[in-house]
Design a protein around this motif. Structure first.
Motif, PDB file in Angstrom:
ATOM      1  N   ARG A 154       0.853  -1.180   0.000  1.00 40.72           N
ATOM      2  CA  ARG A 154       0.000   0.000   0.000  1.00 40.72           C
ATOM      3  C   ARG A 154       0.892   1.234   0.000  1.00 40.72           C
ATOM      4  O   ARG A 154       1.859   1.304   0.749  1.00 40.72           O
ATOM      5  N   THR A 174       2.174   4.848   0.953  1.00 41.00           N
ATOM      6  CA  THR A 174       2.022   5.664   2.158  1.00 41.00           C
ATOM      7  C   THR A 174       2.350   7.120   1.813  1.00 41.00           C
ATOM      8  O   THR A 174       2.767   7.416   0.709  1.00 41.00           O
ATOM      9  N   SER A 185      -4.452   5.348   5.869  1.00 35.88           N
ATOM     10  CA  SER A 185      -4.619   4.162   6.688  1.00 35.88           C
ATOM     11  C   SER A 185      -5.477   4.522   7.888  1.00 35.88           C
ATOM     12  O   SER A 185      -5.126   5.402   8.671  1.00 35.88           O
ATOM     13  N   ALA A 223      -3.064  -2.731  14.431  1.00 35.34           N
ATOM     14  CA  ALA A 223      -3.054  -2.764  12.974  1.00 35.34           C
ATOM     15  C   ALA A 223      -1.819  -2.044  12.446  1.00 35.34           C
ATOM     16  O   ALA A 223      -1.177  -2.490  11.500  1.00 35.34           O
ATOM     17  N   ALA A 252      -6.033  -5.785  10.958  1.00 37.44           N
ATOM     18  CA  ALA A 252      -7.068  -4.922  11.521  1.00 37.44           C
ATOM     19  C   ALA A 252      -8.067  -5.657  12.408  1.00 37.44           C
ATOM     20  O   ALA A 252      -8.966  -5.065  12.973  1.00 37.44           O
ATOM     21  N   TRP A 267      -8.859  -2.223   1.337  1.00 34.96           N
ATOM     22  CA  TRP A 267      -7.490  -2.699   1.290  1.00 34.96           C
ATOM     23  C   TRP A 267      -6.536  -1.535   1.493  1.00 34.96           C
ATOM     24  O   TRP A 267      -5.636  -1.585   2.328  1.00 34.96           O
ATOM     25  N   HIS A 291      -6.423  -0.205   4.871  1.00 41.27           N
ATOM     26  CA  HIS A 291      -5.953  -1.132   5.897  1.00 41.27           C
ATOM     27  C   HIS A 291      -7.075  -1.553   6.828  1.00 41.27           C
ATOM     28  O   HIS A 291      -6.859  -1.789   8.015  1.00 41.27           O
ATOM     29  N   ASP A 300      -8.808  -7.559   7.157  1.00 38.26           N
ATOM     30  CA  ASP A 300      -7.783  -8.567   6.920  1.00 38.26           C
ATOM     31  C   ASP A 300      -8.224  -9.567   5.866  1.00 38.26           C
ATOM     32  O   ASP A 300      -7.415 -10.303   5.312  1.00 38.26           O
TER      33      ASP A 300
END
Lengths: 348, 348
Positions: free
Chosen positions: A10, A12, A57, B62, B68, B125, B128, B131
């Motif tokens: 992912r 960031t 996130s 997480a 998560a 996704w 985040h 899961d």
DNA sequence: GAATGATCCTAAAGCGCATTAGTGGACCAT
DNA sequence: ATGGTCCACTAATGCGCTTTAGGATCATTC
């Protein structure tokens, strides 16, 4: 060879910062519409973020104090009454509509009873999982509201009474008393004097409200053969009560069911006992759904817009999350849709 | 004066560390059953944590790579077919049972269509948030499975075909073909030759499986007057199709509906057209629920344990999250419950 | 009696983000 | 030239947890 998890990483903010040639803080400012960056930089950062498919996130956000971007919803009813209820899916549907617009998640849980539900709230709170909750099926003397107050967890009570002494909680409610009054009006006008209300679970606030309203209306009109019987909302109990009621000497001429499921079960029993609907007995369902048009005769029903109800509740919760004050809002009174299951009482 | 938010602070590991007189790392080791602390310390830490009512912050967890502790569930069906379906609440109920035991949250979302659903997966996704996910209503040529593969998001497909070329996804399925075969068996034995299958949404994998199975069975037996008609699962379409079918010259003698809602709507139409069930036409619902016992005659139905179905799916997902291999598991074949809506075809 | 391990514990870094406190420069007024 | 303000940006810190790298203490061994 089965490709192993591509494990696409992912992106960031650091990635964005690197690609845009600025610091991470600049990225944060840019993406959150905070002052501190020029418009050109802001645009550039936005474009890079977009291009990388970046999304914040939630974990990191939540950790740095922004809340979990999630609201909770617990359903605590006996398992066997869960199956056939159209109300909740519609409600949730409306809730979602509002939440999704703000990218708020809905954490859903079914619990066995109110105590378990309280435990869930405690856990969610301690785990930092939700920013607020939607509470359904409020009871008279409800431990949940005290708990939520104590935890300081923003909450909207759906279907609660407006007389709360919980100033921290918002309430969204329908005027059951008013609806019951106008329903009795209508039935009375059709000549009905013996009315039985097959109510839902005792202890539910709206159940009690309806029962009280019915009693008040009956007294006001001097009707002595009017009563409420509580059930667990299941078709089984709906049928059982109907059987008992119709077998009485001088059986009721009008039956008001607190949900569609019981009403449908009720007409089946009526037919079985040789009662014709609506000639011998009128039937009204307090909840309209496709079910009401799936049986013969079509059921007259008190209809409300459950999806809109959900929207309203979710809207109130978001307002609360935005720091707004707790409010009590009333949704429109359920409207009686007269179909084929209600009629004038047979004379003679 | 209305008490302002008590803002009871959530206890953190630092609080525990202080009270127990150890370092934060020791607390972490102790609470996660990791080696590195003595039993006495572990016990002491546990007690303090308990006493403080500590729960790990999911956000922090997480963030430090633990996932998560949440699984996602998206429901993408046309809004009007959502209301009366008992299957999903039961399924979710079973799912919850398993997830709750492991303190996994269920993030629920309704979407308008599969594309929106894919967008939700992407967002979850990237944010985040989950899961893994549970996927329902798999289609033939389903974009979701490719996407989930690509994202490397653990997933269990509920009701999928076992012939997937997605080795990363688990599948939990029922043998619709087998059920259809035995259903045709039963109807054939009762003398039925003209059978109409009022199917669900075209494109759904299990819809197609049932249609194919019916056709195969018909061919095997040389039945030429057997067909499937797809619908949107709504009572309205169920009724419409039934009307059309029964008005044909030489109407069908047996109707198989892909859900209970349509079956109920169907018998109502049959009655309206003067067909007696089961004397003139037999009716079977592919999904058993209270609904089937709420109409007269009681509906014969293919029954499966949806709650158990949910449990199985959730169990598979947790296995996947634990690093287990993707599996394909079959749940028991739906069983035909013969009630009053099926009978021998009228002779002469 | 120094080297070797084992045991129990602490220090510190890092996850991805928001936020506070700087920093350096341009631009203005004195 | 000196000081003062903005402005646009960077550095650094913290949120609560996991985890890796060390340290301290003690028992064992040749």
């Amino acid at each position: 060879m089965p490709a192993k998890r591509p494990a696409a990483r992912r992106p960031t903010m650091k990635d964005i910062a690197r690609r845009a040639g600025v610091s991470e803080s600049a990225v944060s400012f840019a993406l959150n519409d905070r002052p501190g960056v020029s418009e050109v930089t802001r645009d550039r950062v936005r474009r890079v973020a977009e291009q990388l498919g970046w999304r914040p996130s939630t974990a990191a956000r939540a950790l740095s104090g922004e809340g979990a971007a999630t609201v909770g919803f617990v359903l605590a009813r006996p398992a066997h009454t869960l199956g056939v209820d159209s109300f909740f899916l519609q409600l949730v549907s409306g809730i979602q509509e509002v939440l999704a617009r703000r990218h708020l998640g809905l954490l859903f849980q079914v619990a066995r009873n109110v105590d378990d539900e309280c435990a869930v709230y405690r856990r969610w709170w301690a785990e930092h999982r939700v920013d607020g909750v939607l509470v359904v099926d409020p009871r008279t003397d409800d431990p949940r509201q005290d708990l939520l107050d104590e935890l300081g967890l923003p909450a909207v009570v759906i279907g609660g009474a407006p007389d709360e002494r919980h100033p921290g909680l918002s309430t969204v409610w329908a005027d059951d008393a008013g609806a019951m009054a106008s329903l009795v009006d209508a039935l009375h006008a059709l000549g009905h004097r013996r009315i039985v209300h097959i109510a839902g679970l005792p202890g539910f606030a709206h159940t009690e409200r309806r029962i009280r309203a019915l009693r008040a209306e009956a007294e006001r009109r001097g009707l002595t053969e009017v009563q409420s019987v509580t059930t667990d909302y299941s078709d089984a109990e709906g049928a059982a009560v109907t059987r008992r009621v119709l077998r009485a000497t001088a059986p009721a001429t009008a039956l008001v069911y607190d949900n569609d499921v019981m009403a449908v079960a009720g007409v089946a029993v009526a037919a079985e006992l040789g009662f014709s609907v609506p000639a011998d007995v009128s039937v009204v369902a307090w909840e309209d759904s496709a079910l009401c048009r799936m049986v013969k005769p079509w059921l007259s029903a008190l209809s409300r817009d459950s999806v809109e109800f959900g929207r309203t509740a979710a809207t109130e919760l978001t307002a609360l999350l935005d720091g707004g004050p707790a409010r009590t809002v009333r949704v429109p009174v359920p409207r009686l849709i007269e179909r084929d299951s209600t009629g004038a009482v047979r004379t003679g």
